[in-house]
Design a protein around this motif. Structure first.
Motif, PDB file in Angstrom:
ATOM      1  N   GLN A  26       1.350  -1.224  -0.269  1.00 13.78           N
ATOM      2  CA  GLN A  26      -0.083  -0.225   0.292  1.00 13.78           C
ATOM      3  C   GLN A  26       1.012   0.742  -0.095  1.00 13.78           C
ATOM      4  O   GLN A  26       0.190   2.051  -0.751  1.00 13.78           O
ATOM      5  N   ASP A  31      -2.526  -0.428  -3.022  1.00 15.31           N
ATOM      6  CA  ASP A  31      -3.217  -0.448  -1.577  1.00 15.31           C
ATOM      7  C   ASP A  31      -5.064  -1.441  -2.782  1.00 15.31           C
ATOM      8  O   ASP A  31      -5.556  -2.231  -1.613  1.00 15.31           O
ATOM      9  N   GLN A 387      -4.935  10.037  -1.625  1.00 15.70           N
ATOM     10  CA  GLN A 387      -4.410  10.979  -0.596  1.00 15.70           C
ATOM     11  C   GLN A 387      -3.999  12.924  -0.613  1.00 15.70           C
ATOM     12  O   GLN A 387      -3.948  13.565  -0.278  1.00 15.70           O
ATOM     13  N   GLY A 389      -6.257  14.865   1.281  1.00 18.40           N
ATOM     14  CA  GLY A 389      -5.813  14.588   2.632  1.00 18.40           C
ATOM     15  C   GLY A 389      -5.284  14.941   3.447  1.00 18.40           C
ATOM     16  O   GLY A 389      -4.695  15.906   4.428  1.00 18.40           O
ATOM     17  N   ALA A 390      -3.884  14.655   2.529  1.00 20.64           N
ATOM     18  CA  ALA A 390      -2.784  14.444   3.285  1.00 20.64           C
ATOM     19  C   ALA A 390      -1.588  15.352   2.709  1.00 20.64           C
ATOM     20  O   ALA A 390      -0.551  15.640   2.888  1.00 20.64           O
ATOM     21  N   LYS A 395      -3.676  21.834   2.094  1.00 23.17           N
ATOM     22  CA  LYS A 395      -3.531  22.512   3.852  1.00 23.17           C
ATOM     23  C   LYS A 395      -3.802  24.061   3.321  1.00 23.17           C
ATOM     24  O   LYS A 395      -3.984  24.568   4.177  1.00 23.17           O
ATOM     25  N   ARG A 410     -17.136  27.666   6.308  1.00 22.19           N
ATOM     26  CA  ARG A 410     -17.419  27.752   7.763  1.00 22.19           C
ATOM     27  C   ARG A 410     -16.308  28.192   8.195  1.00 22.19           C
ATOM     28  O   ARG A 410     -15.481  27.536   8.793  1.00 22.19           O
ATOM     29  N   TYR A 417     -17.022  26.231  -0.726  1.00 19.95           N
ATOM     30  CA  TYR A 417     -17.336  26.176  -1.418  1.00 19.95           C
ATOM     31  C   TYR A 417     -18.030  26.467  -2.340  1.00 19.95           C
ATOM     32  O   TYR A 417     -17.907  27.965  -2.312  1.00 19.95           O
TER      33      TYR A 417
ATOM     34  N   ASP B 370     -19.498  24.237  18.189  1.00 14.23           N
ATOM     35  CA  ASP B 370     -19.187  24.428  16.355  1.00 14.23           C
ATOM     36  C   ASP B 370     -18.152  24.411  15.552  1.00 14.23           C
ATOM     37  O   ASP B 370     -17.456  25.413  14.558  1.00 14.23           O
ATOM     38  N   GLN B 387      -1.344  13.135   9.708  1.00 13.21           N
ATOM     39  CA  GLN B 387      -2.371  12.449   8.252  1.00 13.21           C
ATOM     40  C   GLN B 387      -3.553  12.808   8.354  1.00 13.21           C
ATOM     41  O   GLN B 387      -3.580  11.398   8.365  1.00 13.21           O
ATOM     42  N   GLY B 389      -6.162  13.163   6.770  1.00 12.40           N
ATOM     43  CA  GLY B 389      -7.171  13.609   5.809  1.00 12.40           C
ATOM     44  C   GLY B 389      -6.615  12.285   5.066  1.00 12.40           C
ATOM     45  O   GLY B 389      -7.192  12.167   4.454  1.00 12.40           O
ATOM     46  N   ALA B 390      -4.982  11.530   5.259  1.00 17.05           N
ATOM     47  CA  ALA B 390      -5.236  10.374   4.678  1.00 17.05           C
ATOM     48  C   ALA B 390      -5.491   9.144   5.418  1.00 17.05           C
ATOM     49  O   ALA B 390      -5.450   7.985   4.608  1.00 17.05           O
ATOM     50  N   GLU B 408     -24.924  17.524  12.964  1.00 14.70           N
ATOM     51  CA  GLU B 408     -24.917  18.460  12.001  1.00 14.70           C
ATOM     52  C   GLU B 408     -23.687  17.994  10.712  1.00 14.70           C
ATOM     53  O   GLU B 408     -22.726  17.852  11.114  1.00 14.70           O
ATOM     54  N   ARG B 410     -22.699  18.779   6.050  1.00 15.82           N
ATOM     55  CA  ARG B 410     -23.500  19.329   5.549  1.00 15.82           C
ATOM     56  C   ARG B 410     -23.942  18.536   4.502  1.00 15.82           C
ATOM     57  O   ARG B 410     -22.923  18.335   3.781  1.00 15.82           O
ATOM     58  N   TYR B 417     -20.291  18.081  12.108  1.00 14.23           N
ATOM     59  CA  TYR B 417     -20.052  19.335  13.265  1.00 14.23           C
ATOM     60  C   TYR B 417     -21.053  19.346  14.724  1.00 14.23           C
ATOM     61  O   TYR B 417     -22.049  18.544  14.215  1.00 14.23           O
ATOM     62  N   ALA B 442      -4.220   3.246   5.697  1.00 10.07           N
ATOM     63  CA  ALA B 442      -4.836   3.152   3.943  1.00 10.07           C
ATOM     64  C   ALA B 442      -5.872   2.634   4.149  1.00 10.07           C
ATOM     65  O   ALA B 442      -6.596   2.173   4.741  1.00 10.07           O
ATOM     66  N   SER B 443      -6.776   3.337   2.349  1.00  8.27           N
ATOM     67  CA  SER B 443      -8.028   2.799   2.730  1.00  8.27           C
ATOM     68  C   SER B 443      -8.553   1.991   2.182  1.00  8.27           C
ATOM     69  O   SER B 443      -8.760   1.418   0.958  1.00  8.27           O
ATOM     70  N   PRO B 445     -10.699  -1.316   1.760  1.00  8.81           N
ATOM     71  CA  PRO B 445     -12.129  -1.503   1.646  1.00  8.81           C
ATOM     72  C   PRO B 445     -13.044  -2.243   2.858  1.00  8.81           C
ATOM     73  O   PRO B 445     -13.671  -1.970   3.216  1.00  8.81           O
TER      74      PRO B 445
END
Lengths: 658, 658
Positions: A26, A31, A387, A389-390, A395, A410, A417, B370, B387, B389-390, B408, B410, B417, B442-443, B445
């Motif tokens: 991976q 992966d 990836q 997000g990484a 950032k 937000r 958005y 919030d 990391q 986000g990853a 909450e 979106r 949130y 790693a993602s 499944p």
């Protein structure tokens, strides 16, 4: 207890790098079945593009993917590159950590010597089949074909079969692998990856034959090769003491002076001498005798010596004009309302590695409104599809308050958005990827800062566009009533009571009390024609200055009103008094550009209260620095000032976004 | 062209793995000065915990960080582990890809044999100083001290100094490094990392001396060691054909039957025979003679043979009770309103590797309202601070529609949130990290799906809590007027006109028309006391069932009303008719739990229209499967059904969140 430590010691052993990656596939991008397919194509195409560029060949690459059985595909990537000499073929394709680009400092897609061998390893692991290589260099009479596997216990290639054959091309390389994989459409598909590759490599032609049998061609948009990148030496300011000591021990130079001069970038003999003096070390000293303390002193003394930034011909940015072309090519279907002029920043340095950031923003049209903006990420002209997000690019996007620039967000943080697409390209001699799969760039502060500056510069153009549009729309109704309906009423009334039509101009100016500016931009034959019409709908005469910003390479001519000053890309008119209710029209032409290079006029007004002007933004406070050339050194050194200026602008104009 | 291919061939060479990581140190977690400090502490503490657990020792670990000069720190990590025998010290600390845990299949923090040597390499690179190791095994008379560096060209240790000394501990290991680093407070600080480590390793005592000189102690919450993990063999269903062929070539077994039986998990001789038969291969065949086609056939035949899932004693989950304890310990200051009972799922398998997911959710109190919810991520009992986000944990959180569960969000996607904190722990014999720095999973499944199921199971508890609370609050005002004020008015009015107080009970029931349930949970001495009061504020008599869910390990006794049925954790009362305006009270006690193990009663009602009940939720449709034991196989096989059931619940009750 004895037995515990002893028992544990017995299990300690060396791990082969191939075994490691076989287990942790991976990390190399294998992966999932879907991603594995993309990774295989990506590694092969990266290699092809690198080889072609290094050999000065316009790349012609064919990618074909065929389904063999459920979850098993055959991937073939063929190029017209220089080919590979026989003795290197096994190592290049069948050995991890083997390559030509790791030890040389310059921008290239491959850096690690892992990618393509990892593809071969993954393929044999999942199907048991060897990789089939074909290659031919210009001076080979017959082409070579070789079937290869990788012995994971030893990390060495195993040749299974080898032969020669007649290949109907002068030179080139082809790799064929059978692998477990899954084929999907969508944002992370092979098709999208190739589309993105075409976008940032406009000199390449890529042909793609998908498993559905359909053939797509991404034709080249230019026959100009990117400027060849030049290999450089390490810059002294990025060197760490341990590395420096290693270099000193390994050098063939007998004296510090020549060691510093020959093994580092931008160190002349004069500079080398200054460094030694500042550190209190003899320039004649043998580098092999350097102590840790000497090395620390030497590196410390660098702060006291002026050394030029590293040369930047090791980098190959895409450039604003080709980025815009690429974006229009790829996004044209969505009919975006606005392409903010792309920003290519000047090269910077992190940890001794030169890097350069480019950014483009596309807005409106059919880009979805109620979703997070899309980020198109690229590193050394390679699209990054996983990836997100990484990645430092994400950032950087998240850390900007986009509400200032007209996007919804937000709390002023996170991905904004709105109907926008953001392109970010990072070029470097050493992209700091977060893993060997090269899917995300690590959060190096210097890199993040540069991306943010580029994004802000580009976003300011977006904001200008949006503010102007919004103001005009707000005033259009009022304008229409005052300008068109009032005179009609007056005329009718006058007719009914049989009196002369009154002169309404005074009344109109009192109601409107604005300077209204309409502009037009058209392309005919070989040039853009600019028309700026200024109406004085105020009760008194007005005198002010108009500022126009030309795009890069644009040259103005045939002015209806000669400008007061015209230097570089900046034109200024100090206008004579326009009497109340009167209008003037300024016309000129711009040559040196191609159709599509401009979308709208960029101009500003100074010498009038901003509320009084409709159709043009007030001259920004940073006009002299950022507006002229977004990549001036001044801007980043003065970052706080730029922010202050933004605050100023914000308060007066886009406060409604907060 | 000749020269091009030749010239390129000359540059091709092998790259040492140490050189590779020296250059790409961000892959190992050394991208910024702040992160480098954390990575160093993390690698050392991981090793200490692993060694202690392997030796069955309750860990006592001291971490100290001292500032040496600007951006330079000394990090010392000392443990009471079993120590390391002399001959292994250099390799363990001075050689990448060397270790004891890579080749064994079981849950451990370190897997790669990279981490601690990378710390030594980073330290010497940035300061030039060697690492100082002290170690003593139980049978050594004197402790060993060694100064070590790593030769990056060869990836081999270099001993700079070695000596013996008297150490006032029976056994243990200490590592000291000087490194470039920066010290920060906040979410990604060493302190937070150690706090998180203490949370998921309640058996460890960790002492931390920060650069400010202040000493913190994270004391152990239990003296019970986690169950020792057992090494297992690979499971046949996760094996790929290339790996299988390699194993067949390397085996010492002479026959397929014994090869399959001895080298794989869960393959009895009977199963091995079945596999061979299904593949049409002789059980007596020599594995070394296996062809690719044979291997493919064998693996294909696995689908036709029933093989037990891999054993799971190779895993060491934390368990719901210790997760809750840890959360209360760490988050108590925020006075959360609700700790959803943590969920530990049954082990599952991805690519042949067993893994297990645990989840906890904390809600309300002083947790910020919030902001996006915080996600506390753990892998094999190690906190993951970078990391986010990853990480597959984040993807799982983002893919759930949290609006269904009262948070909450979106568009029903992304990080929700609200005042919540989500804990996710993934345990596996092989955590699929996205890079060697082990910061994100790693993602895969299968892993994502398990996390989602665990999150949903835990979130349902949160929803139940929130729905109940919301309904009660909505009705409280009405209830107060009807229940308290009406009688007072009646009393006063009666007094004024000097008439007897009328009986309002009929009126009240007509206005209220609900069954109102109040419950209480208190802990005294050694047991929980449960009281459930049911008021029938409807005009007619009511007959229905009450369902109570006991927490794991809880045992009920001393019932005021004997239950109709009590099996496992589930209790049911089929209540006799409660006449209009009357009330009953059910009391019982729960033993087998410690204080803090429960926060509130979990109970449901069936046999009444949901709108008529205040204070209890209707019995969920999945009560028989998901509610009873969230990790039943049934649930995941029926995933679509679970979703349908959720839809059903949603429509009737929490539609207001959409």
């Amino acid at each position: 207890m004895s037995s515990v430590a002893e028992r544990m010691a017995k299990n300690q052993k060396a791990i082969s790098v191939a075994e490691f990656f076989e287990r942790n596939r991976q990390i190399l991008g294998f992966d999932t079945l879907t991603k594995s397919l993309l990774t295989a194509v990506k590694e092969a195409v990266d290699n092809s593009l690198d080889a072609c560029e290094e050999a000065g060949i316009l790349p012609d690459i064919t990618v074909s993917i065929k389904k063999i059985q459920k979850d098993e595909y055959r991937v073939v990537v063929e190029d017209n590159g220089p080919g590979i000499v026989r003795r290197q073929v096994p190592n290049v394709f069948g050995r991890l950590l083997y390559g030509s680009r790791f030890h040389s400092i310059r921008q290239s897609r491959g850096q690690q010597g892992i990618g393509i061998s990892a593809v071969v390893m993954y393929a044999q692991l999942t199907t048991g089949h060897p990789a089939k290589i074909k290659t031919k260099t210009a001076e080979m009479d017959a082409a070579l074909t070789m079937q290869l596997m990788l012995d994971t216990k030893t990390n060495r290639p195993v040749i299974q079969k080898e032969d020669f054959f007649i290949w109907d091309r002068e030179h080139g390389t082809s790799i064929e692998v059978d692998m477990k994989a899954r084929y999907v459409a969508g944002r992370q598909s092979v098709f999208e990856y190739l589309k993105g590759t075409a976008l940032v490599n406009p000199h390449a032609r890529i042909i793609y034959k998908g498993p559905d049998g359909v053939k797509y061609t991404f034709d080249r948009a230019t026959t100009e090769m990117p400027a060849p990148t030049v290999e450089i030496k390490p810059h002294p300011k990025g060197i760490e003491v341990g590395k420096f000591l290693n270099m000193a021990k390994a050098t063939k130079n007998k004296k510090m002076l020549s060691f510093l001069h020959t093994e580092f970038s931008r160190v002349s003999y004069r500079v080398a001498k200054e460094i030694c003096e500042a550190a209190g070390i003899s320039p004649d000293m043998n580098p092999k005798k350097l102590t840790l303390q000497d090395a620390r002193n030497l590196l410390k003394s660098l702060d006291k010596v002026k050394i030029m930034a590293p040369p930047t011909d090791c980098l190959s940015p895409i450039g604003p004009s080709l980025i815009r072309k690429g974006l229009k090519n790829i996004l044209g279907d969505m009919k975006p309302e606005f392409y903010a002029p792309p920003v290519t920043r000047e090269p910077k340095v992190y940890g001794g590695h030169p890097f350069q950031v480019e950014v483009g923003i596309v807005y409106g049209g059919e880009i979805p409104k109620d979703r997070p903006v899309s980020i198109y990420r690229f590193a050394n002209r390679v699209p990054l599809l996983y990836q997100q997000g990484a990645c430092v690019t994400t950032k950087a996007v998240e850390s900007i308050d986009w509400r200032r620039y007209g996007l919804e967000q937000r709390g002023g943080k996170g991905i904004p958005y709105g109907p926008a697409i953001i392109l970010i390209h990072v070029a470097s001699t050493q992209i700091p990827f977060t893993s060997e799969s090269k899917e995300a760039i690590a959060s190096i502060p210097e890199v993040q800062e540069e991306i943010e500056l580029a994004l802000k510069a580009c976003a300011r153009k977006l904001k200008t566009h949006l503010s102007r549009k919004e103001k005009k729309e707000k005033n259009r109704v009022k304008f229409q009533i005052v300008q068109e309906i009032l005179p009609q009423i007056a005329e009718k009334s006058a007719a009914i009571i049989d009196r002369p039509v009154p002169d309404l101009r005074g009344t109109i100016t009192q109601i409107m009390n604005v300077v209204w500016i309409d502009d037009e931009l058209t392309f005919r034959k070989d040039r853009y024609r600019v028309s700026i019409k200024i109406h004085n709908y105020t009760p008194t005469g007005k005198k002010f200055s108009l500022h126009y910003l030309l795009p890069e390479k644009g040259f103005p001519m045939n002015f209806s009103h000669p400008p007061t000053e015209s230097s570089g890309q900046k034109i200024r008119w100090d206008l004579k008094r326009i009497p109340s209710t009167e209008a003037i029209e300024i016309n000129f032409e711009i040559i040196g550009l191609e159709k599509g290079d401009m979308d709208e006029n960029e101009f500003y007004v100074s010498g009038l209260p901003p509320v009084m002007v409709i159709g043009a933004e007030p001259l920004p406070g940073d006009w002299n620095v950022a507006k002229m050339k977004v990549d001036e050194e001044v801007e980043e050194d003065n970052e706080p000032d730029v922010d202050e200026m933004e605050d100023l602008i914000d308060d007066s104009e886009v406060g409604e976004y907060d």
